[in-house]
Design a protein around this motif. Structure first.
Motif, mmCIF file in Angstrom:
data_model
loop_
_atom_site.group_PDB
_atom_site.id
_atom_site.type_symbol
_atom_site.label_atom_id
_atom_site.label_comp_id
_atom_site.label_asym_id
_atom_site.label_seq_id
_atom_site.Cartn_x
_atom_site.Cartn_y
_atom_site.Cartn_z
ATOM 1 N N GLU A 1 -9.789 -6.735 0.768
ATOM 2 C CA GLU A 1 -10.927 -5.809 0.790
ATOM 3 C C GLU A 1 -11.313 -5.446 2.218
ATOM 4 O O GLU A 1 -11.566 -4.275 2.518
ATOM 5 N N ARG A 2 -11.344 -6.440 3.109
ATOM 6 C CA ARG A 2 -11.664 -6.173 4.515
ATOM 7 C C ARG A 2 -10.622 -5.243 5.143
ATOM 8 O O ARG A 2 -10.961 -4.295 5.855
ATOM 9 N N THR B 1 0.855 -1.182 0.000
ATOM 10 C CA THR B 1 0.000 0.000 0.000
ATOM 11 C C THR B 1 0.891 1.233 0.000
ATOM 12 O O THR B 1 2.103 1.125 0.245
ATOM 13 N N ILE C 1 -8.630 -3.084 3.652
ATOM 14 C CA ILE C 1 -8.740 -1.741 3.085
ATOM 15 C C ILE C 1 -9.919 -1.000 3.690
ATOM 16 O O ILE C 1 -9.814 0.183 4.039
ATOM 17 N N GLU C 2 -11.051 -1.682 3.867
ATOM 18 C CA GLU C 2 -12.212 -1.051 4.489
ATOM 19 C C GLU C 2 -11.917 -0.659 5.940
ATOM 20 O O GLU C 2 -12.331 0.406 6.391
ATOM 21 N N GLU C 3 -11.201 -1.522 6.653
ATOM 22 C CA GLU C 3 -10.838 -1.198 8.035
ATOM 23 C C GLU C 3 -9.924 0.019 8.081
ATOM 24 O O GLU C 3 -10.074 0.888 8.952
ATOM 25 N N LYS D 1 -9.789 2.454 5.853
ATOM 26 C CA LYS D 1 -10.607 3.623 5.519
ATOM 27 C C LYS D 1 -11.429 4.063 6.720
ATOM 28 O O LYS D 1 -11.553 5.266 6.977
ATOM 29 N N GLU D 2 -11.983 3.116 7.459
ATOM 30 C CA GLU D 2 -12.778 3.451 8.641
ATOM 31 C C GLU D 2 -11.902 4.107 9.706
ATOM 32 O O GLU D 2 -12.316 5.079 10.346
ATOM 33 N N ARG E 1 -11.349 7.631 8.663
ATOM 34 C CA ARG E 1 -12.547 8.427 8.903
ATOM 35 C C ARG E 1 -12.652 8.823 10.370
ATOM 36 O O ARG E 1 -12.940 9.962 10.708
#
Length: 106
Positions: A90-91, A58, A93-95, A97-98, A101
């Motif tokens: 995917e999980r 990343t 990356i979502e974590e 991003k969260e 945020r």
């Protein structure tokens, strides 16, 4: 707890596994976890487990991924690997991003 307030750490002797590792030396590896008794003998009353691992590069650096493979054989684990590593990525990356945020809201 012990006198120094450290938790007592004990290994679960009834949940031991012998590990075999397989790798293509490129993308990732698969661990085969073979249940054994506390004496080290194969424990046929429990199922063999497979776990995959890989790394995702990343912008922030290397992101290690680990995931379970629902398979009964090494061949089945190899077949499942692409879908499982993509789902784990995917999980992750979502974590990330969260987390970003949440940090931006503080």
């Amino acid at each position: 707890m012990a006198a120094n307030d450290m938790p007592e750490i004990q290994i679960d002797a009834d949940n031991m596994y012998r590990e075999e590792s397989f790798s293509d030396l490129k993308v990732g590896s698969i661990r085969k976890l073979i249940p054994v008794t506390r004496e080290g003998e194969d424990d046929s009353s429990r199922d063999v487990r497979y776990e995959g691992s890989a790394s995702l590069m990343t912008p922030a650096g290397n992101l290690p991924l680990s995931f379970e493979l629902e398979a009964d054989t090494l061949a089945g684990a190899i077949d499942q690997f692409p879908d499982a590593v993509n789902a784990a990525a995917e999980r992750a990356i979502e974590e990330l991003k969260e987390m970003q945020r949440q940090q931006s809201q503080q």
